[in-house]
Design an enzyme around this catalytic site. Sequence first.
Site, PDB file in Angstrom:
ATOM      1  N   HIS A   1       0.800  -1.226   0.000  1.00 44.44           N
ATOM      2  CA  HIS A   1       0.000   0.000   0.000  1.00 44.44           C
ATOM      3  C   HIS A   1       0.830   1.272   0.000  1.00 44.44           C
ATOM      4  O   HIS A   1       0.307   2.356  -0.257  1.00 44.44           O
ATOM      5  CB  HIS A   1      -1.039  -0.034   1.115  1.00 44.44           C
ATOM      6  CG  HIS A   1      -2.039  -1.123   0.872  1.00 44.44           C
ATOM      7  ND1 HIS A   1      -2.609  -1.335  -0.365  1.00 44.44           N
ATOM      8  CD2 HIS A   1      -2.523  -2.101   1.668  1.00 44.44           C
ATOM      9  CE1 HIS A   1      -3.418  -2.373  -0.308  1.00 44.44           C
ATOM     10  NE2 HIS A   1      -3.377  -2.859   0.922  1.00 44.44           N
TER      11      HIS A   1
ATOM     12  N   ARG B   1       0.392  -8.614  -8.376  1.00 47.15           N
ATOM     13  CA  ARG B   1      -0.907  -9.048  -8.897  1.00 47.15           C
ATOM     14  C   ARG B   1      -0.905  -9.054 -10.420  1.00 47.15           C
ATOM     15  O   ARG B   1      -0.195  -8.272 -11.049  1.00 47.15           O
ATOM     16  CB  ARG B   1      -2.002  -8.083  -8.410  1.00 47.15           C
ATOM     17  CG  ARG B   1      -2.405  -8.315  -6.966  1.00 47.15           C
ATOM     18  CD  ARG B   1      -3.537  -7.360  -6.582  1.00 47.15           C
ATOM     19  NE  ARG B   1      -4.148  -7.786  -5.335  1.00 47.15           N
ATOM     20  CZ  ARG B   1      -5.209  -8.586  -5.253  1.00 47.15           C
ATOM     21  NH1 ARG B   1      -5.796  -9.027  -6.350  1.00 47.15           N
ATOM     22  NH2 ARG B   1      -5.700  -8.936  -4.087  1.00 47.15           N
TER      23      ARG B   1
ATOM     24  N   ARG C   1      -1.942  -3.695  -9.901  1.00 53.78           N
ATOM     25  CA  ARG C   1      -2.614  -2.509  -9.345  1.00 53.78           C
ATOM     26  C   ARG C   1      -1.702  -1.723  -8.400  1.00 53.78           C
ATOM     27  O   ARG C   1      -1.885  -0.541  -8.203  1.00 53.78           O
ATOM     28  CB  ARG C   1      -3.914  -2.876  -8.646  1.00 53.78           C
ATOM     29  CG  ARG C   1      -3.732  -3.703  -7.399  1.00 53.78           C
ATOM     30  CD  ARG C   1      -5.040  -3.919  -6.675  1.00 53.78           C
ATOM     31  NE  ARG C   1      -5.941  -4.790  -7.412  1.00 53.78           N
ATOM     32  CZ  ARG C   1      -6.968  -5.429  -6.839  1.00 53.78           C
ATOM     33  NH1 ARG C   1      -7.220  -5.254  -5.554  1.00 53.78           N
ATOM     34  NH2 ARG C   1      -7.740  -6.224  -7.545  1.00 53.78           N
TER      35      ARG C   1
ATOM     36  N   THR D   1      -7.147  -9.858  -0.840  1.00 52.41           N
ATOM     37  CA  THR D   1      -7.294 -11.315  -0.918  1.00 52.41           C
ATOM     38  C   THR D   1      -8.422 -11.748   0.013  1.00 52.41           C
ATOM     39  O   THR D   1      -8.310 -11.633   1.227  1.00 52.41           O
ATOM     40  CB  THR D   1      -5.969 -11.994  -0.514  1.00 52.41           C
ATOM     41  OG1 THR D   1      -4.907 -11.313  -1.164  1.00 52.41           O
ATOM     42  CG2 THR D   1      -5.960 -13.447  -0.928  1.00 52.41           C
TER      43      THR D   1
HETATM   44  N1  PXP Z   1      -0.954 -12.265   3.909  1.00 54.69           N
HETATM   45  C1  PXP Z   1      -1.486 -12.396   2.673  1.00 54.69           C
HETATM   46  C2  PXP Z   1      -1.336 -13.712   1.988  1.00 54.69           C
HETATM   47  C3  PXP Z   1      -2.158 -11.322   2.045  1.00 54.69           C
HETATM   48  O1  PXP Z   1      -2.677 -11.479   0.822  1.00 54.69           O
HETATM   49  C4  PXP Z   1      -2.229 -10.085   2.723  1.00 54.69           C
HETATM   50  C5  PXP Z   1      -2.882  -8.924   2.053  1.00 54.69           C
HETATM   51  O2  PXP Z   1      -2.125  -8.522   0.973  1.00 54.69           O
HETATM   52  C6  PXP Z   1      -1.635  -9.989   3.991  1.00 54.69           C
HETATM   53  C7  PXP Z   1      -1.025 -11.096   4.579  1.00 54.69           C
HETATM   54  C8  PXP Z   1      -1.630  -8.717   4.762  1.00 54.69           C
HETATM   55  O3  PXP Z   1      -2.915  -8.342   5.098  1.00 54.69           O
HETATM   56  P1  PXP Z   1      -3.159  -6.900   5.721  1.00 54.69           P
HETATM   57  O4  PXP Z   1      -2.772  -5.901   4.662  1.00 54.69           O
HETATM   58  O5  PXP Z   1      -4.622  -6.901   6.025  1.00 54.69           O
HETATM   59  O6  PXP Z   1      -2.282  -6.772   6.922  1.00 54.69           O
END
Ligand code: PXP
Length: 248
Positions: free
Chosen positions: A11, A53, A57, A109
């Site tokens: 992000h 991805r 994106r 995801t």
């Molecule tokens: N693990 C996996 C496999 C994910 O796809 C994600 C989201 O990209 C995360 C961990 C981390 O999730 P969050 O951004 O909600 O902490």
Amino acid sequence: MPIHLGVNIDHVVTLRQARYREMLDSPNAEPSVLQAALEAEAAGAHSITVHLRADRRHIQDADVRLLRKEIATKLNLEMGNTPEILAIALDVRPDFVCMVPEHRQEVTTEGGLDVAGQKEVLRDTVSKLQANGTNVSMFIDPDLDQVRASAEIGARMIELHTGTFANHLGAERAKEVARLKAAAELGHSLGLQINAGHGLTTKNIADLFVVPHLAELNIGHHIVSRAVFIGLRTAVKEMLDAITPYRG
Ligand code: PXP
């Protein structure tokens, strides 16, 4: 061994792409994915996680290659099981790959990978990656059949999807914690390394501590959100402090 923290920096790149998607070679293109990784490492992160991805994106191919070259800790690449992304992973050789389900319309995801339903194609990908020096994890719901299937296809790790845990409170969260515990116990008994991630925050993490055998947590959105207000180094440290009391 103390529990490890993988910091997902997708992000940070979401922000860069919001402005510079069509101008990535602009001298103004920011924030820097590499600076984010280096700041996370300086704060004590054990690995850097990115999801390349199919729709690109956020993370771009060049970001993955730059991180592979420059970071000092481990690179964890999240990927859907497609020939295109597999070819990149075999070329880049990340330390870890986490296989995830991927749908173009989803915001993030949404559920775990159905390993039990596609054992043969996944077995092939896992063996190619592991023969190439990359340890592979399966991102699965805390479902015992999925844990068994992950071990059967030769994956060395599973990452338990904590989205349902994170998005519920009270009895529903307690029910999910019980599922996570059972999945972690079975996975450990089958020789798998147990990781977890999705939706974890400094507020909800302590409720996960009753789940045994956790080796690594992968956390992104909360850390990057906190970083907007307190900076990335402090946000990573805050999360490290929150997970340190975990006793396995
Ligand atoms: N693990 C996996 C496999 C994910 O796809 C994600 C989201 O990209 C995360 C961990 C981390 O999730 P969050 O951004 O909600 O902490």
